[in-house]
Design a protein around this motif. Structure first.
Motif, mmCIF file in Angstrom:
data_model
loop_
_atom_site.group_PDB
_atom_site.id
_atom_site.type_symbol
_atom_site.label_atom_id
_atom_site.label_comp_id
_atom_site.label_asym_id
_atom_site.label_seq_id
_atom_site.Cartn_x
_atom_site.Cartn_y
_atom_site.Cartn_z
ATOM 1 N N ALA A 165 -11.721 5.131 12.806
ATOM 2 C CA ALA A 165 -11.102 6.422 12.490
ATOM 3 C C ALA A 165 -11.504 6.878 11.092
ATOM 4 N N MET A 166 -11.595 5.938 10.145
ATOM 5 C CA MET A 166 -12.064 6.268 8.795
ATOM 6 C C MET A 166 -13.525 6.689 8.814
ATOM 7 N N ALA A 167 -14.317 6.063 9.669
ATOM 8 C CA ALA A 167 -15.735 6.423 9.773
ATOM 9 C C ALA A 167 -15.900 7.864 10.221
ATOM 10 N N ALA A 168 -15.024 8.334 11.100
ATOM 11 C CA ALA A 168 -15.103 9.722 11.560
ATOM 12 C C ALA A 168 -14.888 10.697 10.400
ATOM 13 N N LEU A 169 -14.030 10.333 9.454
ATOM 14 C CA LEU A 169 -13.824 11.184 8.285
ATOM 15 C C LEU A 169 -15.041 11.167 7.367
ATOM 16 N N ASP A 170 -15.711 10.019 7.290
ATOM 17 C CA ASP A 170 -16.962 9.956 6.532
ATOM 18 C C ASP A 170 -17.989 10.912 7.121
ATOM 19 N N LEU A 175 -12.812 13.771 2.014
ATOM 20 C CA LEU A 175 -12.431 12.788 1.000
ATOM 21 C C LEU A 175 -11.317 11.889 1.520
ATOM 22 N N THR A 176 -11.465 10.590 1.300
ATOM 23 C CA THR A 176 -10.416 9.632 1.640
ATOM 24 C C THR A 176 -10.032 8.841 0.397
ATOM 25 N N MET A 177 -8.728 8.569 0.264
ATOM 26 C CA MET A 177 -8.209 7.874 -0.904
ATOM 27 C C MET A 177 -7.187 6.830 -0.460
ATOM 28 N N THR A 178 -7.155 5.723 -1.159
ATOM 29 C CA THR A 178 -6.144 4.685 -0.929
ATOM 30 C C THR A 178 -5.394 4.434 -2.228
ATOM 31 N N LEU A 179 -4.075 4.356 -2.123
ATOM 32 C CA LEU A 179 -3.257 3.867 -3.227
ATOM 33 C C LEU A 179 -2.719 2.510 -2.805
ATOM 34 N N VAL A 180 -3.144 1.470 -3.487
ATOM 35 C CA VAL A 180 -2.713 0.111 -3.188
ATOM 36 C C VAL A 180 -1.408 -0.158 -3.931
ATOM 37 N N THR A 181 -0.360 -0.536 -3.172
ATOM 38 C CA THR A 181 0.885 -0.962 -3.803
ATOM 39 C C THR A 181 1.139 -2.414 -3.416
ATOM 40 N N ASP A 182 2.096 -3.009 -4.076
ATOM 41 C CA ASP A 182 2.326 -4.454 -3.931
ATOM 42 C C ASP A 182 3.249 -4.757 -2.761
ATOM 43 N N ASP A 197 -13.017 6.397 0.001
ATOM 44 C CA ASP A 197 -13.979 6.760 -1.045
ATOM 45 C C ASP A 197 -13.473 6.358 -2.417
ATOM 46 N N VAL A 198 -12.185 6.537 -2.639
ATOM 47 C CA VAL A 198 -11.571 6.232 -3.935
ATOM 48 C C VAL A 198 -10.401 5.298 -3.684
ATOM 49 N N ILE A 199 -10.382 4.153 -4.382
ATOM 50 C CA ILE A 199 -9.302 3.187 -4.238
ATOM 51 C C ILE A 199 -8.604 3.037 -5.589
ATOM 52 N N LEU A 200 -7.341 3.444 -5.626
ATOM 53 C CA LEU A 200 -6.515 3.308 -6.808
ATOM 54 C C LEU A 200 -5.436 2.265 -6.529
ATOM 55 N N ALA A 369 -23.850 3.187 -9.027
ATOM 56 C CA ALA A 369 -24.504 4.494 -8.972
ATOM 57 C C ALA A 369 -24.826 4.891 -7.535
ATOM 58 N N VAL A 370 -25.314 3.945 -6.750
ATOM 59 C CA VAL A 370 -25.631 4.231 -5.344
ATOM 60 C C VAL A 370 -24.364 4.627 -4.593
ATOM 61 N N ARG A 371 -23.280 3.916 -4.836
ATOM 62 C CA ARG A 371 -22.014 4.250 -4.162
ATOM 63 C C ARG A 371 -21.582 5.669 -4.482
ATOM 64 N N LEU A 372 -21.698 6.053 -5.741
ATOM 65 C CA LEU A 372 -21.282 7.389 -6.153
ATOM 66 C C LEU A 372 -22.234 8.462 -5.630
ATOM 67 N N MET A 373 -23.524 8.148 -5.570
ATOM 68 C CA MET A 373 -24.474 9.108 -5.000
ATOM 69 C C MET A 373 -24.178 9.366 -3.528
ATOM 70 N N ARG A 374 -23.887 8.302 -2.808
ATOM 71 C CA ARG A 374 -23.575 8.467 -1.385
ATOM 72 C C ARG A 374 -22.285 9.269 -1.204
#
Length: 551
Positions: A165-170, A175-182, A197-200, A369-374
């Motif tokens: 399902a995440m691949a379909a958004l790619d 844009l996809t974002m994750t907020l990791v909590t404990d 794309d962004v993991i906080l 850099a490659v990750r950010l370019m993609r």
């Protein structure tokens, strides 16, 4: 004193006034520990008031195996539903964050430890489909012990289900974002949580595939201090940032704004400062130019970002275990339009130079850099690179981790992008370490910068057998602006203030910004496939007996 008005922090043990604790979003004012939030509390703190619309997942199987341990699984489910007033451990809502549309899927640890069963997998898939339907970014807030044992392989397969399902958004460029909590562990960490794309992460949040207890009991391994905490993960390139709860809405607002495709036009009032004819350049001794290119007062990438004045969200890590401080990058605002900015970072002081490895990237720097370019290619935002490095970091660890492979991949990916790419050599352009960030539609050179296959000192030591011949080597290598522009290696030269960029850094940064804006203003109207083809055609003829390809 009414003791019910107070609580003891689980981190430091200090007594905290309950109302103050709630006002601080359940963050301890003494030690900063972030206590868990329910799904509703989280949504209330993230979304604009009144903006949330519930998204209802499709019905799922509840007890596919008829599982029973000390209690029937159905009893455990009933208790969790009654306690949380939720159907599963994930709540999905479409709403806005400071006016920006977003779909949010929030996990609630109270529901069977946030474990992932079929219903939770369905909720994540429903969230992705809602984002796809409305062309909105997706934010996932994780809190989970992992896969739910009571559903057996049905639970295990949710890892593949949610990952696709995440691949379909790619594929859709959202844009996809994750907020990791404990805490965030097991099948959740090994699927959708780490595919964004962004993991906080919140401070102190723990994330990993196997928890500390499993590791210690299984292989008897002593774990490092702070193992799997957000700070540990950030240091090892597995997160983009650690964000305190109070700062999260602003960071999300910036990401949502910068992760959007560029608008219709740049400010037409910006004039192009670039010099395109070598006869208009002032000639000076090449040895003098080399000295100016290495001047520690020249603006660094982060100096340029600060001088340009727009928002910048730094993204960190190669997602493979390291973060290289010699390469910085992230989404930036350039005159009101988003770009992916990537650059070498040296520093001005001895302490910073050492911390940044003198601007010499490790393999992790090029992989970042490659990750950010993609990501830029996915989001359809232009790429801007600022180059200032003596070269890629040499040495045992760099070779052990595949320096040559990392540079080669950077060259390939940068040349294959379907978005505009503008590169500016702002200081030293040393060897393949510089070229890895210079495969551009427009390659510009600051007036006192250099670009070379090897350092003059290295060339002199090898061919002249004496480091004292470095000035002769520099002249022979043709590293200066006049020679590079005459030979068609660079497309133009960005002028510098009198005496060099270090004499007036703010003015130098403005000249670089204006040059980039004008180059992108020209390029961004072109079709992606046409950009890629022109870039490859331009590279095709370097070193052959042909006239310079027109641009």
């Amino acid at each position: 004193m009414d003791l019910s008005d107070w609580l003891s922090c689980a981190g430091c043990g200090m007594l905290v006034y309950r109302k103050r604790f709630d006002r601080l979003s359940r963050v301890c004012p003494d030690c900063g520990r972030h206590a868990q939030l329910t799904a509703e509390q989280r949504l209330g703190r993230l979304l604009d008031a009144g903006s949330g619309t519930r998204v209802e997942p499709a019905p799922s199987v509840h007890d596919p195996l008829g599982f029973e341990d000390l209690l029937p699984y159905t009893d455990r489910l009933d208790t969790a539903r009654s306690r949380t007033e939720m159907d599963c451990a994930v709540r999905v809502v479409r709403g806005t964050v400071r006016g920006r549309g977003v779909v949010v899927a929030v996990m609630d640890f109270r529901f069977l430890g946030g474990s992932m069963g079929a219903a939770e997998g369905e909720a994540i898939v429903a969230a992705a489909e809602e984002a796809l339907k409305h062309r909105l970014p997706l934010l996932i807030v994780t809190a989970s012990g992992g896969a739910r044992m009571q559903e057996g392989v049905f639970s295990l397969l949710q890892m593949a289900r949610t990952s696709n399902a995440m691949a379909a958004l790619d594929e859709a460029g959202l844009l996809t974002m994750t907020l990791v909590t404990d805490p965030t562990y097991g099948g959740v960490a090994a699927s959708y949580a780490t595919l964004s794309d962004v993991i906080l992460a919140e401070p102190g949040a723990r994330m990993g595939f196997a928890g500390p207890r499993v590791i210690e009991q299984t292989i008897r391994q002593q774990l490092p201090e702070g193992f799997q905490t957000a700070e540990f993960l950030l240091e090892h390139g597995l997160l983009d940032g650690v964000v305190p709860r109070g700062e999260l809405p602003q960071v999300l607002q910036s990401l949502l704004a910068l992760g959007s495709p560029p608008g219709p036009a740049w400010d037409p009032a910006v004039t192009d400062p670039v010099i395109r004819y070598p006869e208009l350049l002032s000639e000076r001794p090449v040895a003098q130019v080399v000295g100016l290119a290495r001047e520690l007062g020249r603006p660094t990438t982060l100096d340029h970002v600060a001088a340009w004045g727009g928002e910048f969200v730094e993204l960190r890590g190669d997602r493979a275990g390291a973060d290289c401080p010699a390469v910085v990058g992230g989404l930036a605002d350039l005159d009101g339009l988003p770009v992916m900015l990537i650059g070498h970072q040296k520093g001005h002081t001895t302490q910073e130079l050492v911390r940044r490895d003198f601007g010499m990237p490790s393999p992790a720097g090029y992989r970042k850099a490659v990750r950010l370019m993609r990501l830029a290619g996915k989001l359809r935002v232009p790429v801007v690179t600022l180059i200032d490095t003596p070269g890629a970091h040499p040495g045992l660890e760099a070779e052990r981790h595949g320096q040559a492979h990392a540079i080669a991949d950077c060259l390939r990916v940068m040349g294959s992008l379907d978005v505009p790419v503008v590169s500016v050599i702002t200081g030293e352009g040393g060897s393949g370490g510089a070229l890895a960030l210079a495969v551009a539609d427009r390659l510009l050179l600051c007036e006192n910068a250099i670009f070379s296959v090897i350092s003059p000192e290295g060339c002199a030591a090898i061919l002249w057998r004496s480091g004292e011949a470095a000035p002769e080597a520099a002249a022979a290598l043709g590293v200066d602006a006049v020679t590079l522009l005459s030979n068609g290696i660079v497309d133009g030269v960005v002028p510098e203030p009198a005496g060099g960029a270090h004499q007036a850094p703010a003015a130098a940064s403005k000249l670089v910004r204006d040059a980039v804006v004008c180059a992108l203003r020209e390029l961004r109207e072109q079709d992606g496939a046409a950009l890629r083809e022109a870039r490859r055609r331009r590279l095709r003829w370097f070193g052959t007996y042909r006239e310079k390809v027109a641009i």
